[in-house]
Design an enzyme around this catalytic site. Structure first.
Site, mmCIF file in Angstrom:
data_model
loop_
_atom_site.group_PDB
_atom_site.id
_atom_site.type_symbol
_atom_site.label_atom_id
_atom_site.label_comp_id
_atom_site.label_asym_id
_atom_site.label_seq_id
_atom_site.Cartn_x
_atom_site.Cartn_y
_atom_site.Cartn_z
ATOM 1 N N HIS A 135 8.034 -17.645 15.503
ATOM 2 C CA HIS A 135 8.044 -16.528 16.454
ATOM 3 C C HIS A 135 9.486 -16.048 16.649
ATOM 4 C CE1 HIS A 135 6.460 -13.904 19.494
ATOM 5 N NE2 HIS A 135 7.531 -14.205 20.215
ATOM 6 N N MET A 181 -0.566 -11.563 11.580
ATOM 7 C CA MET A 181 -0.659 -10.777 12.803
ATOM 8 C C MET A 181 -2.071 -10.730 13.392
ATOM 9 S SD MET A 181 2.296 -10.247 13.399
ATOM 10 C CE MET A 181 3.945 -9.765 12.948
ATOM 11 N N ASN A 211 3.690 -22.076 13.299
ATOM 12 C CA ASN A 211 3.968 -20.640 13.365
ATOM 13 C C ASN A 211 5.456 -20.394 13.615
ATOM 14 O OD1 ASN A 211 3.311 -17.813 13.581
ATOM 15 N ND2 ASN A 211 3.474 -17.982 15.804
ATOM 16 N N SER A 258 8.731 -12.183 3.881
ATOM 17 C CA SER A 258 10.063 -12.727 3.583
ATOM 18 C C SER A 258 10.129 -14.207 3.964
ATOM 19 C CB SER A 258 11.166 -11.925 4.287
ATOM 20 O OG SER A 258 11.111 -12.109 5.675
ATOM 21 N N ASN A 259 9.401 -14.599 5.008
ATOM 22 C CA ASN A 259 9.346 -16.029 5.349
ATOM 23 C C ASN A 259 8.578 -16.807 4.292
ATOM 24 O OD1 ASN A 259 10.611 -16.784 8.081
ATOM 25 N ND2 ASN A 259 9.636 -14.806 8.465
ATOM 26 N N GLU A 277 15.261 -17.330 10.830
ATOM 27 C CA GLU A 277 13.889 -17.758 10.470
ATOM 28 C C GLU A 277 13.875 -18.412 9.097
ATOM 29 O OE1 GLU A 277 11.046 -14.507 12.765
ATOM 30 O OE2 GLU A 277 11.584 -14.127 10.686
HETATM 31 C C1 GRF Z 1 8.734 -12.568 11.457
HETATM 32 O O1 GRF Z 1 9.744 -11.971 12.223
HETATM 33 C C2 GRF Z 1 7.964 -13.563 12.274
HETATM 34 O O2 GRF Z 1 8.734 -14.188 13.250
HETATM 35 C C3 GRF Z 1 6.894 -12.714 12.899
HETATM 36 O O3 GRF Z 1 6.552 -11.778 11.919
HETATM 37 C C4 GRF Z 1 7.665 -11.553 11.059
HETATM 38 C C5 GRF Z 1 7.187 -11.734 9.650
HETATM 39 O O4 GRF Z 1 8.145 -11.335 8.697
HETATM 40 N N1 GRF Z 1 5.790 -13.555 13.337
HETATM 41 P P1 GRF Z 1 7.910 -11.608 7.151
HETATM 42 O O5 GRF Z 1 6.535 -11.027 6.805
HETATM 43 O O6 GRF Z 1 7.949 -13.085 6.921
HETATM 44 O O7 GRF Z 1 9.006 -10.901 6.436
#
Ligand code: GRF
Length: 201
Positions: free
Chosen positions: A109, A90, A107, A13-14, A174
């Site tokens: 977080h 991850m 990054n 989603s990011n 985010e």
């Molecule tokens: C996010 O909450 C980020 O902060 C963490 O992993 C999640 C990733 O979410 N590191 P997405 O895959 O971007 O939806």
């Protein structure tokens, strides 16, 4: 124009927020590659749908974490990647990898670092009973979740909050501040001095 890669392991989603910000001209750089360590990451699909080149490398085919990282870097160099964005990647990058891109890896977080480092920032903060939490965007150093902080946004955790509502709130923040931090970097407005990141006007 600078070229960058986004690394994902899951939902992406990011990544989507970043794709949208590039399309809207808010991030003035070319998103040239989306890399994943997971074949089935939804993030890869989102990239394909947006017409962005993707790469999946299976860790199982490599003897050591170092050889895996080395191969990723070979691909990045081939694509002419200038900087990297970790959006829910991850896997810990090796110290060697980080050295190839000093203060050029960003990054996100889902907590106010240095509190609640690691894989479960949202849940750990919620279970701890914090009254405030938030999101941190930072440069990546060899130690996990410890690089210089670019931006943080905090908010109150209400008594009605559930883990689900908190996660939703975190993701909303985010998606708002991550593309902004990337844009500041691309525009040359981040000056790193030791642990401090100055945002130039
Ligand atoms: C996010 O909450 C980020 O902060 C963490 O992993 C999640 C990733 O979410 N590191 P997405 O895959 O971007 O939806």
């Amino acid at each position: 124009m600078q070229k960058f890669a986004v690394f994902v392991s899951g939902n992406g989603s990011n990544l989507q927020a970043i794709i949208d910000a590039v399309k809207a001209g808010e991030i003035k750089a070319e998103l040239a590659l989306v890399f994943s360590n997971r074949r089935k990451a939804l993030g890869l699909k989102r990239a394909e749908e947006a017409g962005i080149k993707t790469l999946f490398l299976d860790r199982k085919h490599y003897g050591t974490p170092q050889s895996y990282d080395r191969d990723i870097v070979i691909h990045l160099k081939k694509e002419g990647i200038d900087f990297i964005v970790l959006a829910g990647y991850m896997k810990l990058l090796s110290a060697w990898f980080v050295k190839q891109y000093p203060n050029q890896i960003i990054n996100v977080h889902p907590s106010l670092l240095p509190s609640f480092k690691g894989m479960n920032g949202i849940k750990d903060a919620f279970t701890y009973g914090v009254k405030q939490t938030g999101v941190t965007i930072h440069f990546v150093s060899a130690k996990m979740d410890q690089g210089p902080i670019i931006i943080q946004e905090a908010f109150k955790v209400t008594e009605k909050e559930t883990l689900e509502s908190l996660a939703e709130h975190i993701h909303k923040v985010e998606h708002k501040i991550f593309p902004k931090a990337i844009a500041l970097f691309v525009d040359g407005r981040l000056k790193v001095k030791g642990r401090k990141v100055e945002i130039l006007k």
